[in-house]
Design a protein around this motif. Structure first.
Motif, PDB file in Angstrom:
ATOM      1  N   ASP A   1      17.634  31.457  19.145  1.00 56.40           N
ATOM      2  CA  ASP A   1      18.072  31.364  17.752  1.00 56.40           C
ATOM      3  C   ASP A   1      18.599  29.971  17.389  1.00 56.40           C
ATOM      4  N   ALA A   2      18.313  28.980  18.229  1.00 56.38           N
ATOM      5  CA  ALA A   2      18.778  27.618  17.938  1.00 56.38           C
ATOM      6  C   ALA A   2      18.068  27.069  16.707  1.00 56.38           C
ATOM      7  N   ILE A   3      18.784  26.252  15.956  1.00 55.00           N
ATOM      8  CA  ILE A   3      18.220  25.615  14.760  1.00 55.00           C
ATOM      9  C   ILE A   3      17.450  24.370  15.193  1.00 55.00           C
ATOM     10  N   THR A   4      16.190  24.294  14.821  1.00 58.42           N
ATOM     11  CA  THR A   4      15.345  23.167  15.214  1.00 58.42           C
ATOM     12  C   THR A   4      14.908  22.319  14.024  1.00 58.42           C
ATOM     13  N   SER A   5      15.398  22.660  12.829  1.00 60.30           N
ATOM     14  CA  SER A   5      15.038  21.908  11.628  1.00 60.30           C
ATOM     15  C   SER A   5      16.261  21.183  11.074  1.00 60.30           C
ATOM     16  N   GLU A   6      16.103  19.919  10.775  1.00 62.80           N
ATOM     17  CA  GLU A   6      17.195  19.144  10.189  1.00 62.80           C
ATOM     18  C   GLU A   6      17.572  19.687   8.815  1.00 62.80           C
ATOM     19  N   ARG A   7      16.580  20.132   8.081  1.00 67.78           N
ATOM     20  CA  ARG A   7      16.834  20.658   6.731  1.00 67.78           C
ATOM     21  C   ARG A   7      17.707  21.906   6.763  1.00 67.78           C
ATOM     22  N   ALA A   8      17.630  22.650   7.860  1.00 60.81           N
ATOM     23  CA  ALA A   8      18.433  23.859   7.969  1.00 60.81           C
ATOM     24  C   ALA A   8      19.904  23.557   8.248  1.00 60.81           C
ATOM     25  N   LEU A   9      20.235  22.300   8.551  1.00 61.90           N
ATOM     26  CA  LEU A   9      21.621  21.918   8.815  1.00 61.90           C
ATOM     27  C   LEU A   9      22.285  21.249   7.625  1.00 61.90           C
ATOM     28  N   ILE A  10      21.539  20.405   6.935  1.00 63.83           N
ATOM     29  CA  ILE A  10      22.122  19.610   5.852  1.00 63.83           C
ATOM     30  C   ILE A  10      22.632  20.513   4.734  1.00 63.83           C
ATOM     31  N   GLY A  11      23.881  20.274   4.333  1.00 61.81           N
ATOM     32  CA  GLY A  11      24.484  21.040   3.242  1.00 61.81           C
ATOM     33  C   GLY A  11      25.133  22.336   3.674  1.00 61.81           C
ATOM     34  N   GLN A  12      25.059  22.650   4.981  1.00 63.41           N
ATOM     35  CA  GLN A  12      25.669  23.877   5.476  1.00 63.41           C
ATOM     36  C   GLN A  12      27.118  23.632   5.878  1.00 63.41           C
ATOM     37  N   GLU A  13      27.884  24.700   5.831  1.00 61.91           N
ATOM     38  CA  GLU A  13      29.303  24.626   6.165  1.00 61.91           C
ATOM     39  C   GLU A  13      29.528  25.184   7.560  1.00 61.91           C
ATOM     40  N   ALA A  14      30.388  24.528   8.339  1.00 61.27           N
ATOM     41  CA  ALA A  14      30.685  24.994   9.698  1.00 61.27           C
ATOM     42  C   ALA A  14      31.523  26.263   9.641  1.00 61.27           C
ATOM     43  N   ARG A  15      31.027  27.292  10.285  1.00 64.82           N
ATOM     44  CA  ARG A  15      31.768  28.555  10.334  1.00 64.82           C
ATOM     45  C   ARG A  15      32.924  28.469  11.329  1.00 64.82           C
TER      46      ARG A  15
END
Length: 312
Positions: free
Chosen positions: A214-228
């Motif tokens: 379930d690791a995130i491999t896309s940069e777009r999926a990280l940008i703009g997200q908030e750290a839980r």
């Protein structure tokens, strides 16, 4: 009696003349040969003429070292008009052979590049001997090449044969190859609730078997997200680690809108929890004190569904 004295005198004069003809020489501080033989000129400084080209021994293999007996070297020098006293009393004369060399890292990169061309996948290559280096003569022609590569499946142990130069013998190399992939990670620690920006992201190469499904491999999926939660730098992130940033925070007063056809009603309400865009959360109407659910449409605004009597 006079004849004996004359003979002794002549021998003494001849010995003195021979000693004067000997050239005193110094051993080089470091003896490094280029070719396949060791000559007097390789060993001693300032030797010229025929003596310089006199061959004493075969050179070691490229990149290797051999040792010569000082007494034997001194005798060979004397036979060729050179005098070496070995004043320091060294017990052996070290001779190195220069080479073109490939380090363990260069060999691993070479094998990884070959695997990529063959399989279309990147691999992390680890040699069985991590201190390995292979050598070719300095005057060798041609470039190193892999003449054979055997891989156990798509990953795991491998056996390769590398020829360092044209006409050279193949050298057998063993090790392990593991598929890798490039993964976006944080270049700095990120605190809980902090929003990730493009400048926070770096790319690192990781072994595929060490990356969670379930690791995130896309940069777009990280940008703009908030750290839980608090996130460390350099680690692969999972979807669970992130969330959409809150558009509305708990306790914030928002405009609660109800729309049905041409009818639009708006009331002031207080959010009972944090909510991101598109999320359904509970609000308290500040006029009627009723609790209703609404979908967050943007900062300070939510839309409700249902009868208006449930709102006002």
């Amino acid at each position: 009696m006079l004849r004996v004295i004359a003979t002794a005198t002549l021998l003494a004069i001849a010995g003195t003349a021979f000693a004067a003809a000997q050239q005193s020489v110094l051993l080089r501080e470091r003896v490094v040969v280029q070719g396949a033989t060791v000559t007097l000129g390789d060993l001693f400084e300032g030797v010229e003429g025929d003596a310089a080209s006199v061959t004493l021994a075969r050179a070691p293999q490229p990149g290797s070292r051999t040792f010569l007996d000082p007494a034997w070297v001194s005798r060979q020098a004397s036979r060729n008009g050179l005098e070496w006293a070995n004043a320091t009393g060294m017990e052996r004369v070290a001779v190195e052979r220069a080479s073109q060399s490939l380090s363990a890292g260069e060999i691993a990169d070479m094998i990884a590049a070959h695997m990529y061309r063959e399989t279309g996948r990147s691999h992390e290559v680890t040699l069985s001997n991590r201190m390995l280096s292979i050598h070719a003569p300095v005057d060798a022609s041609g470039s190193p090449e892999i003449v054979r590569l055997e891989l156990d499946g798509r990953t795991g142990p491998f056996r390769a044969e590398i020829r360092t130069h044209d006409g050279g013998d193949a050298v057998t190399i063993t090790g392990r190859a593991d598929p890798v992939m490039d993964v976006p990670v944080l270049g700095r620690p990120v605190a809980r609730g902090e929003v990730i920006e493009a400048g926070d992201i770096e790319w690192v190469r990781m072994r595929s078997d060490r990356i969670r499904p379930d690791a995130i491999t896309s940069e777009r999926a990280l940008i703009g997200q908030e750290a839980r939660r608090a996130l460390r730098a350099g680690e692969a992130l999972r979807g669970y680690d992130l969330r959409e940033p809150a558009a509305i925070t708990r306790g914030e007063t928002v405009a609660l809108v109800f729309q049905s056809g041409p009818l639009t009603l708006t009331a002031r309400a207080r959010a009972l929890e944090n909510a991101a865009l598109g999320q359904t959360v509970r609000f308290v109407n500040l006029q009627s004190n009723r609790t209703v659910e609404g979908v967050v449409e943007g900062p300070g605004r939510a839309r409700v569904t249902g009868a208006t009597s449930n709102i006002f």
